[in-house]
Design a protein around this motif. Structure first.
Motif, PDB file in Angstrom:
ATOM      1  N   GLN A 100      27.251  60.073 -49.370  1.00 47.52           N
ATOM      2  CA  GLN A 100      27.596  61.278 -50.109  1.00 47.52           C
ATOM      3  C   GLN A 100      27.863  60.949 -51.569  1.00 47.52           C
ATOM      4  N   LEU A 108      30.633  68.974 -46.269  1.00 49.22           N
ATOM      5  CA  LEU A 108      30.111  69.760 -47.395  1.00 49.22           C
ATOM      6  C   LEU A 108      31.120  70.873 -47.683  1.00 49.22           C
ATOM      7  N   GLY A 128      19.056  73.770 -58.048  1.00 50.05           N
ATOM      8  CA  GLY A 128      19.141  72.319 -57.883  1.00 50.05           C
ATOM      9  C   GLY A 128      20.321  71.825 -57.068  1.00 50.05           C
ATOM     10  N   ALA A 129      21.162  72.726 -56.571  1.00 48.22           N
ATOM     11  CA  ALA A 129      22.353  72.295 -55.823  1.00 48.22           C
ATOM     12  C   ALA A 129      22.015  72.157 -54.344  1.00 48.22           C
ATOM     13  N   PHE A 130      21.186  71.176 -54.043  1.00 48.99           N
ATOM     14  CA  PHE A 130      20.805  70.904 -52.654  1.00 48.99           C
ATOM     15  C   PHE A 130      21.727  69.826 -52.095  1.00 48.99           C
ATOM     16  N   LEU A 131      22.447  70.152 -51.045  1.00 45.05           N
ATOM     17  CA  LEU A 131      23.451  69.222 -50.542  1.00 45.05           C
ATOM     18  C   LEU A 131      22.943  68.364 -49.393  1.00 45.05           C
ATOM     19  N   LEU A 132      21.872  68.797 -48.748  1.00 38.67           N
ATOM     20  CA  LEU A 132      21.294  68.016 -47.656  1.00 38.67           C
ATOM     21  C   LEU A 132      19.855  68.482 -47.483  1.00 38.67           C
ATOM     22  N   ARG A 179      23.690  75.537 -52.375  1.00 45.70           N
ATOM     23  CA  ARG A 179      24.860  76.352 -52.739  1.00 45.70           C
ATOM     24  C   ARG A 179      24.416  77.750 -53.175  1.00 45.70           C
ATOM     25  N   LYS A 212      22.449  64.823 -63.685  1.00 48.33           N
ATOM     26  CA  LYS A 212      23.728  65.521 -63.878  1.00 48.33           C
ATOM     27  C   LYS A 212      24.889  64.747 -63.271  1.00 48.33           C
ATOM     28  N   ASN A 253      28.794  66.037 -54.208  1.00 46.58           N
ATOM     29  CA  ASN A 253      29.065  66.367 -52.809  1.00 46.58           C
ATOM     30  C   ASN A 253      27.815  66.333 -51.923  1.00 46.58           C
ATOM     31  N   ALA A 254      26.647  66.065 -52.515  1.00 45.69           N
ATOM     32  CA  ALA A 254      25.415  66.087 -51.713  1.00 45.69           C
ATOM     33  C   ALA A 254      25.308  64.840 -50.842  1.00 45.69           C
ATOM     34  N   HIS A 255      24.693  65.009 -49.690  1.00 47.60           N
ATOM     35  CA  HIS A 255      24.388  63.877 -48.815  1.00 47.60           C
ATOM     36  C   HIS A 255      22.926  63.492 -49.003  1.00 47.60           C
ATOM     37  N   LEU A 265      28.650  74.469 -59.940  1.00 49.66           N
ATOM     38  CA  LEU A 265      28.962  73.201 -59.275  1.00 49.66           C
ATOM     39  C   LEU A 265      27.732  72.313 -59.248  1.00 49.66           C
TER      40      LEU A 265
END
Lengths: 84, 157
Positions: free
Chosen positions: A29, B125, B101-105, B56, A62, A34-36, A84
């Motif tokens: 992570q 997350l 662009g806020a890709f968390l997985l 997100r 970023k 916070n991304a995995h 975020l």
């Protein structure tokens, strides 16, 4: 499938195919967003390491600048950060 | 101790960069955390694949399309109160505002396979404690045909 075990994984992916075989790989992570992401040895993907957070970053531009995700969350919730 | 809830639903995984298959919406009261995702298909097996992302979002969107419905998170411990987190499934008639662009997985998956991701404790997350903010399950690319996919999210709040 590929070697992907990491020390102190942040998450685990388990894929089960149609024959019931399972493949497991670990995720790390990013301490800034916070991304995995999957950590694949030899993939050539550039990641980073923040010496202030003492944790890996995803490598996105970023996330090159230090700001811990918890701090970002607090600022965002107070309306002092746009995104975020 | 955090309260845990399960969110289950299904949706046809039509490829779209703007219309999610499902979402989880937090509130200003708590930071909802997603710690487990399971995704598989109940359709007739064939070699159809898709790439999925958790992204997100800052608005809920309108879930009035075919199969669109609100999902009530179910407490894993029956003694817990109802969740303040809400969720939706199906096809949006108006997509939410997704954070670019806020890709968390991200992952790709054949419909014959079942995908599960589990976060280590402390690495969930997190959804900010801000009204209408949440996480969306996106299907960005579909190889072959779009098929019905079943999902299960486990959250803490």
């Amino acid at each position: 499938m590929f070697e992907s075990g990491v020390r102190k994984p942040s998450g685990t992916i388990i894929l089960t195919d149609a024959r019931g075989n399972t493949t497991q790989s670990d995720t790390k992570q990013c301490v800034h967003c916070n991304a995995h992401f999957q950590w694949v040895k030899g993939s050539g993907t550039h990641r980073g390491f923040c010496q202030l957070c003492m944790g890996v970053t995803c490598g996105a531009p970023k996330c090159m600048e230090h700001m811990a995700f918890e701090k970002k969350l607090e600022l965002y919730e107070k309306g002092k950060l746009i995104t975020l | 101790m955090a309260r845990k809830y399960g969110i289950t639903g299904n949706c046809v995984n039509t490829a779209s960069a703007t219309l999610p298959l499902a979402n989880i919406i937090g509130t200003a009261a708590v930071r909802t955390m997603l710690y487990d995702i399971t995704l598989g298909s109940d359709a007739t097996p064939a070699d159809n694949s898709a790439s999925y992302k958790i992204q997100r979002e800052t608005t809920v969107g309108t879930w009035g399309g075919s199969g669109g419905a609100a999902i009530t998170p179910q407490a894993l411990d029956p003694a817990d109160p109802s969740a303040v987190t809400t969720a939706n499934q199906g096809v949006c008639s108006a997509g939410p505002t997704l954070t670019s662009g806020a890709f968390l997985l991200s992952w790709a998956q054949n419909m014959r396979a079942t995908f599960r991701w589990v976060a280590a404790p402390g690495s969930e997350l997190k959804i900010p404690a801000t009204a209408s903010n949440g996480l969306a399950l996106m299907s960005l690319v579909v190889g072959g045909s779009a098929v019905n996919m079943n999902f299960c999210f486990l959250i803490e709040e």
